[in-house]
Design an enzyme around this catalytic site. Sequence first.
Site, mmCIF file in Angstrom:
data_model
loop_
_atom_site.group_PDB
_atom_site.id
_atom_site.type_symbol
_atom_site.label_atom_id
_atom_site.label_comp_id
_atom_site.label_asym_id
_atom_site.label_seq_id
_atom_site.Cartn_x
_atom_site.Cartn_y
_atom_site.Cartn_z
ATOM 1 N N ASN A 32 0.812 -1.340 -0.069
ATOM 2 C CA ASN A 32 -0.095 0.014 0.006
ATOM 3 C C ASN A 32 0.944 1.300 -0.088
ATOM 4 O OD1 ASN A 32 -1.910 2.015 0.687
ATOM 5 N ND2 ASN A 32 -2.140 1.315 2.602
ATOM 6 N N LYS A 43 0.121 4.239 -0.220
ATOM 7 C CA LYS A 43 -0.488 5.710 0.429
ATOM 8 C C LYS A 43 -0.056 6.611 -0.351
ATOM 9 C CE LYS A 43 0.239 3.364 4.903
ATOM 10 N NZ LYS A 43 0.335 3.414 6.443
ATOM 11 N N HIS A 99 -9.125 0.488 5.354
ATOM 12 C CA HIS A 99 -8.122 0.762 5.912
ATOM 13 C C HIS A 99 -8.303 1.705 7.001
ATOM 14 C CE1 HIS A 99 -3.946 2.165 6.535
ATOM 15 N NE2 HIS A 99 -3.342 0.976 5.838
ATOM 16 N N GLU A 141 -6.717 4.027 8.222
ATOM 17 C CA GLU A 141 -6.517 5.467 8.083
ATOM 18 C C GLU A 141 -7.718 6.116 7.534
ATOM 19 O OE1 GLU A 141 -2.864 5.464 5.898
ATOM 20 O OE2 GLU A 141 -1.559 4.763 7.597
ATOM 21 N N GLY A 194 3.021 1.629 10.699
ATOM 22 C CA GLY A 194 3.895 2.841 10.569
ATOM 23 C C GLY A 194 4.643 3.151 11.686
ATOM 24 N N SER A 226 3.809 -2.860 10.140
ATOM 25 C CA SER A 226 5.433 -2.802 10.350
ATOM 26 C C SER A 226 6.258 -4.283 9.804
ATOM 27 C CB SER A 226 5.774 -2.369 11.578
ATOM 28 O OG SER A 226 5.391 -1.058 11.985
#
Length: 250
Positions: free
Chosen positions: A9, A11, A94, A96, A172, A212
């Site tokens: 991904n 982003k 997702h 986010e 992240g 991660s």
Amino acid sequence: MRNVCIAGNWKMNMTPSEGAAFAKALAEAVKDATVRVVVAPPFVTIASVVEAVDGSVIEVGAQNMSDQLSGAYTGEVSAPMLKETGVSIVILGHSERRALYGETDAFINRKVKLALEQDLDVILCVGETLEEREAGKLEEVLKRQVVEGLRDISAQSMARIIVAYEPVWAIGTGKTATPDDANSAHAFIRSEIDKLYGKSVAESLIIQYGGSVKPSNVKDLMAMEHIDGALVGGASLSVEQFAPIVRYNV
Ligand code: PEP
């Protein structure tokens, strides 16, 4: 044996020219991969990446899509637009999108249904926040996101769904769930799918881990019974990092 899918991904990273150059280098580096490989660029970068990976093992996904087919929805991108541009799979729900843009389970479910109707595969993301985990709500949250996200999806359509378990506190942050913790969350998700759809759908469902993932931890994660792939953020932006993740078993 379940199939394996490793997805990157990107982003909000990679312009069209950067994405195309990166994808060409990645395609060369993972040409012997034995798993399903997906990259999900930003919308405007999709077309150049589709062209760059033509003839390679890499599939192109999208990071999101509209819950509507067409019309007066400023700034939105529809499933048919993605399909025509060469996208085969879309990441939905997702964390986010849930946290920053207020996406609810019902809203995500509308998109899941629309994606399937338009012949796109889906990666449905689920996962708890640290607060939810510490409050003992892990299973409650996962169950709600799975049941609501998949509402009205038929057993037959489940062949086109991948679930990504992404603990929000591991995204992240450099913190990874231990392989045992991730595996038990995956086992719980699989048991919920069993309740909804029965053993055969549950046993063949691909459940990716996200949070991660790096070359240094991918093998330990992939060795777990219920982990069938990875959804990778930061490390998917470097060929040196992403290629060894994709080639973890080569
Ligand atoms: C993600 O955003 O889906 C993700 C897993 O990110 P990272 O790998 O950077 O934690």
